[in-house]
Design an enzyme around this catalytic site. Structure first.
Site, short mmCIF file in Angstrom:
data_model
loop_
_atom_site.label_atom_id
_atom_site.label_comp_id
_atom_site.label_asym_id
_atom_site.label_seq_id
_atom_site.Cartn_x
_atom_site.Cartn_y
_atom_site.Cartn_z
N GLN A 1 2.34 -9.35 13.87
CA GLN A 1 2.63 -7.44 14.39
C GLN A 1 0.92 -6.72 14.37
O GLN A 1 1.15 -6.31 15.14
CB GLN A 1 2.96 -6.95 13.27
N ALA B 1 0.69 -1.52 0.03
CA ALA B 1 -0.16 -0.01 -0.15
C ALA B 1 0.65 1.33 0.01
O ALA B 1 0.59 1.64 0.40
CB ALA B 1 -1.16 0.19 1.61
N LEU B 2 1.81 1.13 -0.86
CA LEU B 2 2.66 2.25 -0.82
C LEU B 2 2.40 3.39 -1.16
O LEU B 2 1.18 3.75 -2.06
CB LEU B 2 3.94 2.42 -2.29
N GLY C 1 10.96 5.23 7.93
CA GLY C 1 10.07 6.16 8.15
C GLY C 1 9.92 6.21 10.31
O GLY C 1 9.58 5.88 10.54
N GLU D 1 3.90 8.11 -0.78
CA GLU D 1 5.16 9.01 -1.34
C GLU D 1 6.47 8.71 0.16
O GLU D 1 7.41 9.10 0.18
CB GLU D 1 4.41 9.98 -1.02
N GLY D 2 5.33 8.51 1.20
CA GLY D 2 6.27 8.31 2.32
C GLY D 2 7.38 6.77 2.18
O GLY D 2 8.42 6.77 1.91
N HIS D 3 7.10 5.92 1.59
CA HIS D 3 7.74 4.65 1.32
C HIS D 3 8.83 5.41 0.15
O HIS D 3 9.81 5.06 0.42
CB HIS D 3 6.75 3.83 0.37
N GLN E 1 8.63 2.05 16.50
CA GLN E 1 9.38 0.89 15.44
C GLN E 1 11.32 1.53 15.38
O GLN E 1 12.08 0.29 15.12
CB GLN E 1 8.75 1.14 14.11
O1 PAF Z 1 6.05 -0.48 9.16
C1 PAF Z 1 6.11 -1.16 8.71
O2 PAF Z 1 5.30 -1.45 7.41
C2 PAF Z 1 5.92 -2.43 9.12
O3 PAF Z 1 5.88 -2.32 11.20
C3 PAF Z 1 7.60 -3.39 8.35
C4 PAF Z 1 8.70 -2.84 8.98
C5 PAF Z 1 8.14 -3.37 7.38
C6 PAF Z 1 7.26 -4.23 9.46
O4 PAF Z 1 6.76 -5.30 8.82
#
Ligand code: PAF
Length: 275
Positions: free
Chosen positions: A58, A29-30, A144, A32-34, A150
């Site tokens: 998670q 679900a990319l 990010g 601009e942050g990615h 995280q």
């Molecule tokens: O930030 C995320 O998108 C997730 O926590 C990660 C780091 C890809 C781990 O599943």
């Protein structure tokens, strides 16, 4: 752009990319942050790998794993256009074979905030990120600052486990009105979307007040009241030591305010440097 869906394909592709490799782990679900993380990795001069894996471990039992947006075709188009060299798309059986017996447990920066509200969340994040590092073998990995806790958890894990990868934190990318980009923003109703920038506006006001040596407790109380009045339900809004993430009641450098607030069906997360 190389696309790998099995460990064999990943190993073959990885062998073509050289020792220095920037890595951007994602759940897809990319936005601009990615893409900013990929740009930062490219600017460092090495080739770039991205992973897309919606990591079940998670998510808590009542969280949005099944509803998490999955947009693989659009993601691959964006990654190709961004100049990504390798995309790793593992499946659940590859990441979690039935005989797997190892999970990373964490204390320190994983204890409070998201760690307290979402038990097991950071164990899931740290375990999958450690596996992804083992599979992709990057020299650098980019995360990010939107998920500031995280970043601290992974930085500590890499240091504690002596993993041969450098963690690089990249500033949050925002909408023009200040809302931090997130894959979950698409679930905000128009009314909630209009309210959402209030979180970052409140963070900025509080950071300015605390930097000007106003009382921390009063500033935080007033921030929480303002959020509630605007229709957001704060889970936490706290001044913390930026490395340990322990709460602090007076300004020590470096410090950060971490915040999470419920807005309709989603939780907004954000943070700001102070001082
Ligand atoms: O930030 C995320 O998108 C997730 O926590 C990660 C780091 C890809 C781990 O599943």
């Amino acid at each position: 752009m190389l696309i790998a869906r099995t460990i064999n394909d990943l190993n073959t592709a990885r062998a073509t990319l050289g020792a220095a490799l920037g890595f951007v782990p994602t759940m897809g679900a990319l936005h601009e942050g990615h893409l900013a993380l990929i740009e930062a990795a490219k600017a460092n001069g090495a080739k770039v790998a991205t992973s897309i894996f919606v990591n079940p471990t998670q998510f808590g039992p009542n969280e949005d794993f099944s509803r998490y947006p999955r947009t693989e075709d659009a993601d691959l188009e964006k990654l190709a256009a961004a100049g990504c060299h390798l995309v790793w798309l593992p499946n659940v059986a590859t990441m979690y074979p039935p005989n797997a017996a190892t999970t990373i447990t964490l204390t320190g920066p994983a204890t409070n905030w998201e760690g307290a509200i979402r038990p097991g969340h950071f164990a899931g994040v740290a375990t999958v990120v450690a596996k992804l590092f083992g599979q992709v073998r990057p020299s650098h990995a980019y995360f990010g600052e939107k998920d500031f806790q995280q970043v601290q958890v992974i930085t500590r894990m890499v240091s504690d486990l002596l993993l041969p990868v450098e963690i690089i934190a990249i500033p949050t990318i925002r909408e023009p009105d200040g809302l931090a980009l997130s894959s979950r923003n698409r679930f905000l109703s128009p009314e909630d979307r209009a309210r959402a920038p209030m979180l970052y506006a409140t963070l900025r006001t509080a950071a300015t007040a605390i930097s000007a040596r106003e009382d921390v407790t009063k500033t935080i109380d007033s921030a929480c009241n303002n959020l509630t009045a605007a229709g957001l339900a704060p889970d936490y809004f706290n001044l913390v030591d930026a490395r340990s993430l322990e709460p602090i009641t007076s300004l020590t450098a470096p410090a950060r305010i971490l915040a999470a607030a419920k807005l309709g069906p989603i939780r907004l997360l954000d943070n700001i440097a102070v001082g």
